[in-house]
Design an enzyme around this catalytic site. Structure first.
Site, PDB file in Angstrom:
ATOM      1  N   ASP A  91       1.845  -0.820  11.945  1.00 42.60           N
ATOM      2  CA  ASP A  91       0.306  -1.242  11.661  1.00 42.60           C
ATOM      3  C   ASP A  91       0.151  -2.781  12.034  1.00 42.60           C
ATOM      4  O   ASP A  91      -0.974  -3.301  11.686  1.00 42.60           O
ATOM      5  CB  ASP A  91       0.372  -1.086   9.934  1.00 42.60           C
ATOM      6  CG  ASP A  91       0.529   0.239   9.360  1.00 42.60           C
ATOM      7  OD1 ASP A  91      -0.096   1.116  10.305  1.00 42.60           O
ATOM      8  OD2 ASP A  91       0.909   0.410   8.479  1.00 42.60           O
ATOM      9  N   LYS A 138       0.847  -1.033   0.105  1.00 37.97           N
ATOM     10  CA  LYS A 138       0.080  -0.135   0.053  1.00 37.97           C
ATOM     11  C   LYS A 138       0.903   1.454  -0.173  1.00 37.97           C
ATOM     12  O   LYS A 138       0.528   2.055  -0.827  1.00 37.97           O
ATOM     13  CB  LYS A 138      -0.975  -0.051   1.382  1.00 37.97           C
ATOM     14  CG  LYS A 138      -1.754   1.235   1.240  1.00 37.97           C
ATOM     15  CD  LYS A 138      -3.197   0.918   1.987  1.00 37.97           C
ATOM     16  CE  LYS A 138      -2.772   0.785   3.447  1.00 37.97           C
ATOM     17  NZ  LYS A 138      -2.824   2.078   4.336  1.00 37.97           N
TER      18      LYS A 138
HETATM   19  C1  S3P Z   1       2.551   4.899   6.183  1.00 43.18           C
HETATM   20  C2  S3P Z   1       3.039   5.475   7.327  1.00 43.18           C
HETATM   21  C3  S3P Z   1       2.621   4.808   8.740  1.00 43.18           C
HETATM   22  C4  S3P Z   1       1.792   3.770   8.680  1.00 43.18           C
HETATM   23  C5  S3P Z   1       0.841   3.904   7.465  1.00 43.18           C
HETATM   24  C6  S3P Z   1       1.422   3.975   6.334  1.00 43.18           C
HETATM   25  C7  S3P Z   1       3.176   5.493   5.123  1.00 43.18           C
HETATM   26  O1  S3P Z   1       1.924   6.032   9.150  1.00 43.18           O
HETATM   27  O2  S3P Z   1       0.993   3.526   9.813  1.00 43.18           O
HETATM   28  O3  S3P Z   1      -0.167   2.840   7.377  1.00 43.18           O
HETATM   29  O4  S3P Z   1       2.719   4.909   3.983  1.00 43.18           O
HETATM   30  O5  S3P Z   1       3.882   6.180   4.932  1.00 43.18           O
HETATM   31  P1  S3P Z   1       2.708   7.212   9.999  1.00 43.18           P
HETATM   32  O6  S3P Z   1       3.597   7.696   9.131  1.00 43.18           O
HETATM   33  O7  S3P Z   1       1.629   8.028  10.733  1.00 43.18           O
HETATM   34  O8  S3P Z   1       3.413   6.596  10.972  1.00 43.18           O
END
Ligand code: S3P
Length: 442
Positions: free
Chosen positions: A320, A21
């Site tokens: 996550d 993702k």
């Molecule tokens: C992500 C960063 C994380 C993660 C999210 C995806 C990303 O969040 O929890 O599902 O793709 O940069 P945070 O940057 O708020 O920790």
């Protein structure tokens, strides 16, 4: 609509991990900023990513789906003013990264999202982008909906995010591409580095260094850099792979192989904790490099799991994965304790509360901490039998359904439509390894 996961005697089989993702969002955004045609295979076609694709289109890029997971993006080397609001649905990553990408263009863009996203903190992005010269008018100063007015020439900043967040780092770096001077981000704890890797793949020059051993990781880039189009596959998502892998670990007779999983130290915390601290039977074979990322085929089988204290320094690399870790901990012998994870309070829902409630309603003793939780492992299958309130959180729904595959009684969830955001093939993939997940009405 209630869906139920029924206990099954074995979880065995082989599946391919869905596209990552984080990388899928970044691929679309970077390709839209580049000038020329990019093509991708293995793109995650979850709702979160489709929202980002829609936003890229609204900002002037040609974005087209050529086939399953195959996408073409024709970037114009910049963004045009969108004629309608950019609707990011449930996606924190899409909205936050795009705020950074848009900030360097002299356009107004309205960012909106669903109820969950509209409740999540945006101040962490608004603060640095405002310091760089963007104007952001947000509801209560902190949240979506908001209107971002970008500027042709932002000012570079030297920024140390107050919380470990790859989204904040990425937004600042993307804005930095269009800033006057050198933008610097100083990370006290390492967060996922896909933006840095993909920027390099798109021809950007970035410096990454560390201030002394164990010191902050410092990423910097010079403003005024143009990006080149990308032709690449998207590696498999280790966060999604965690669900079938967990099902293999907790099953009485489990043997699961998930192919093409991205292996990156900034994402591998769960697997490291499982293998090194919880006695999980887990292994990997090399599967080649994809898009500047290493990939592996991951296998997991049942075995004596034991509880552990998760080291707080590991938290960002498994941010996550806590709901599914909690499920695995429920099957393990002894206590599992998580601390230093207060960020879980502001994910798709309050994931500390939702995780603890998910376990308790299934007969597992669990306690919420301000910055984590404690699970008393059952040393085998927990009772199950509960209906889990998913609170529109895909990772809670998938964790609960994995739990049901090996609990003493079925585990139900009040909804699973939101699993579409990150893992549309979840139910089909789980069925392929032997899970029985059914709509109660069916
Ligand atoms: C992500 C960063 C994380 C993660 C999210 C995806 C990303 O969040 O929890 O599902 O793709 O940069 P945070 O940057 O708020 O920790």
């Amino acid at each position: 609509m209630v869906w139920t996961s029924h206990p099954v005697p074995r979880i065995v089989g082989q599946i391919r991990a869905p596209g990552d993702k984080s990388c899928s969002h970044r691929a679309l955004i970077l390709a839209s900023l580049a000038k020329g045609t990019s093509t991708f295979s293995g793109m995650l076609e979850g709702d979160d990513v489709l929202r980002t694709a829609g936003a890229c289109r609204a900002l002037g890029a040609g974005v087209e789906r050529l086939g399953v997971g195959r996408w073409e993006v024709i970037g114009r080397g910049g963004f045009l003013a969108p004629s309608a609001a950019l609707d990011f649905g449930n996606s924190g990553t899409g909205s936050r990264l795009m705020m950074g990408a848009v900030a360097g263009f002299p356009i107004d863009a309205r960012f909106i999202g669903d109820e969950s996203l509209s409740g999540r903190p945006m101040g962490r992005i608004i603060d640095p982008l405002t310091a760089m010269g963007a104007k952001i008018d947000a509801s209560d100063g902190q949240r979506l909906p908001l209107v971002l007015t970008g500027r042709e020439r932002l000012s570079a900043i030297d920024y140390a995010p107050p919380k470990a967040s790859a989204q904040v780092k990425s937004a600042v770096l993307l804005a930095g591409l269009r800033a006057e001077g050198r933008t610097v981000v100083r990370e006290a704890s390492d967060t996922r580095d896909h933006t840095e890797r993909m920027l390099r793949a798109a021809g950007a020059e970035l410096e990454i260094r560390r201030e002394g051993p164990g010191g902050p990781r410092i990423v910097s880039l010079e403003g005024g850099q143009a990006l080149s189009p990308l032709q690449t596959a998207i590696p498999g998502d280790p966060s999604s792979a965690a669900f079938p892998i967990a099902a293999g670990l907790i099953s009485a007779d489990g043997n699961v192989l998930v192919e093409g999983v991205m292996s990156n130290d900034t994402r591998s915390g769960l697997y490291d904790v499982l293998a090194a601290r919880m006695g999980a039977v887990i292994g990997a074979d090399e599967a080649g490099d994809v898009c500047g990322e290493r990939t592996i085929d991951l296998h997991a089988s049942s075995g004596g799991l034991k509880g552990t204290d998760v080291p707080p320094r590991t938290v960002p690399s498994m941010i996550d994965e806590f709901p599914i870790l909690a499920v695995i901990a429920a099957f393990a012998e002894g206590e599992t304790r998580v601390s230093g994870a207060e960020e879980l309070r502001v994910k798709e829902t309050d994931r500390i509360a939702a995780t603890v409630d998910m376990l308790r309603v299934n007969g597992v003793e669990a306690e919420a901490l301000d910055d984590g939780f404690v699970v008393q492992g059952c040393g085998g299958p927990p009772p199950g039998g509960g209906v889990v309130e998913t609170r529109h959180d895909h990772r809670i729904a998938m964790s609960a359904l994995v739990m049901g595959t090996a609990a003493q009684s079925p585990v139900a969830v009040d909804d699973l439509s939101m699993i579409e955001t990150s893992y549309p093939r979840f139910v089909a993939d789980m069925a392929a390894i032997g899970a029985e997940i059914r709509d109660v009405a069916a």
